[in-house]
Design an enzyme around this catalytic site. Structure first.
Site, PDB file in Angstrom:
ATOM      1  NE  ARG A 220      10.629  40.875  64.977  1.00 20.54           N
ATOM      2  CZ  ARG A 220       9.225  40.725  65.190  1.00 20.54           C
ATOM      3  NH1 ARG A 220       8.348  41.807  65.309  1.00 20.54           N
ATOM      4  NH2 ARG A 220       8.682  39.591  65.898  1.00 20.54           N
ATOM      5  CB  ALA A 241      15.298  40.196  53.592  1.00 21.44           C
ATOM      6  CG  HIS A 242      16.791  38.360  58.206  1.00 17.84           C
ATOM      7  ND1 HIS A 242      17.768  38.386  58.493  1.00 17.84           N
ATOM      8  CD2 HIS A 242      16.406  37.555  57.318  1.00 17.84           C
ATOM      9  CE1 HIS A 242      18.293  37.215  58.052  1.00 17.84           C
ATOM     10  NE2 HIS A 242      17.184  36.608  57.041  1.00 17.84           N
ATOM     11  CG  ASN A 243      19.894  41.181  60.662  1.00 19.61           C
ATOM     12  OD1 ASN A 243      19.169  40.405  60.641  1.00 19.61           O
ATOM     13  ND2 ASN A 243      20.542  41.834  61.532  1.00 19.61           N
ATOM     14  CB  SER A 261      22.647  40.129  56.059  1.00 17.25           C
ATOM     15  OG  SER A 261      22.294  39.273  56.969  1.00 17.25           O
TER      16      SER A 261
END
Length: 328
Positions: A220, A241-243, A261
């Site tokens: 998340r 991974a996140h974002n 990201s």
């Protein structure tokens, strides 16, 4: 046992039947392993020579290949043998595991959860507070769906999968065994006493017709959302991974990973065991070769390979030059 005549299969494929076989076809198989009642496929010229000694009674063949039928052995010419074989495989696919009851008595379903029509929820599943599950969803045994998650119609979730709180899943998705969706992102910052964990308070949003392979993870977001667009196909043992934001119809092969990201455009292909540095953007239709390490942005439509990843033509020249140096 399912079986079909060669004419029935040709009708399905809308191909050009050349020759004939009287065998009833009971399934597809590799050229070298096929028995006399099985059909095979040939999509590349390097396999054409295997046809003569194969026991297959029929072959699905790409129409750019030169190949002839044999005695009681037919061929079906099609534009793309791989796509045609997919239709044949669908004919012979076995039925999914059956449920004796739609909602198993050992499943724990919170009183506020909304369960759509025709859902099946297996043994020892957990469905948390304020979860919304659409029509025709299947949760196989030992699936956990945490609070305020939304799952769209006809999605299938296989055993061992955990979908964390506030996740949003579209329609017609498939999550294979032991998928993790919505776990904390990996974020720490050093201070005098050690490492400080960075809270991740965002969520994961997954589009329609997304398939995620076994033992893959989608973390998340720190804030906002980690996003997988419609039609993305994720192999086994993949880390997102996140974002991260994936456009439509991206493909990630096994053991590849995206750091935080990363942004993928539409139709991006990530080869197996490739790794993408954080905050990288890869443009629409770009391809990352297997085992590559991407350290900078990749323009749309480009193919990059190597570690660090470089445009394919340039990297191939480097490899040739290094090979020549080794012989010097």
């Amino acid at each position: 046992m399912k079986s079909y005549t060669i004419n029935e299969i040709n009708t399905l494929l809308n191909g050009e039947l050349i020759g004939n076989t009287t065998q009833n076809i009971t399934g597809p198989e590799h050229l070298e392993k096929a028995r006399t009642n099985e059909i095979t496929f040939i999509g590349n010229k390097k396999y054409v020579h295997l046809w003569e000694n194969s026991n297959a009674c029929a072959a699905i063949v790409s129409d750019n290949l030169t190949i002839e039928p044999l005695k009681n052995r037919a061929i079906i010419k099609v534009k793309n043998a791989d796509l045609a074989m997919a239709k044949v495989l669908d004919l012979f696919k076995p039925t999914l595991p059956q449920f004796d009851v739609d909602l198993h008595p050992t499943a724990v379903i919170h009183e506020t959860a909304k369960i759509g029509a025709g859902c099946k929820i297996g043994a020892n599943c957990y469905v948390g507070k304020d979860v919304e599950i659409g029509d025709g969803v299947i949760l196989y045994p030992n699936v956990a769906i945490f609070d305020a998650t939304i799952i769209g119609d006809r999605t299938v979730v296989w055993s061992g999968t955990v979908i964390r709180e506030r996740t949003e899943v579209g329609t017609d998705c498939i999550f294979h065994s032991n998928v993790s969706i919505g776990a904390d992102g990996f974020g720490y910052r050093p201070e005098s006493k050690g490492l400080v964990k960075i809270p991740h308070i965002g969520n994961v949003k997954i589009g329609n017709n997304v398939e995620i392979g076994a033992n893959s993870s989608v973390d998340r977001a720190k804030f906002s959302s980690t996003i997988l667009g419609d039609g993305c196909k994720i192999d086994n043992l993949v880390q997102i991974a996140h974002n991260c934001i994936l456009g439509r119809s991206c493909i990630m092969a096994g053991s590849s990973g995206l750091a935080g990201s990363v942004t993928l455009g539409d139709g991006v292909v990530i080869g197996g065991a490739s790794s993408i540095k954080d905050h990288i953007t890869i443009g629409d239709g770009a391809v990352v070769g297997g085992g590559s390490g991407v350290m900078s942005d990749v323009p749309a439509g480009k193919t990059v390979v190597g570690y660090p990843a470089t445009e394919a033509r340039d990297m191939f020249r480097q490899w040739v030059a290094l090979k020549k140096l080794g012989k010097g």
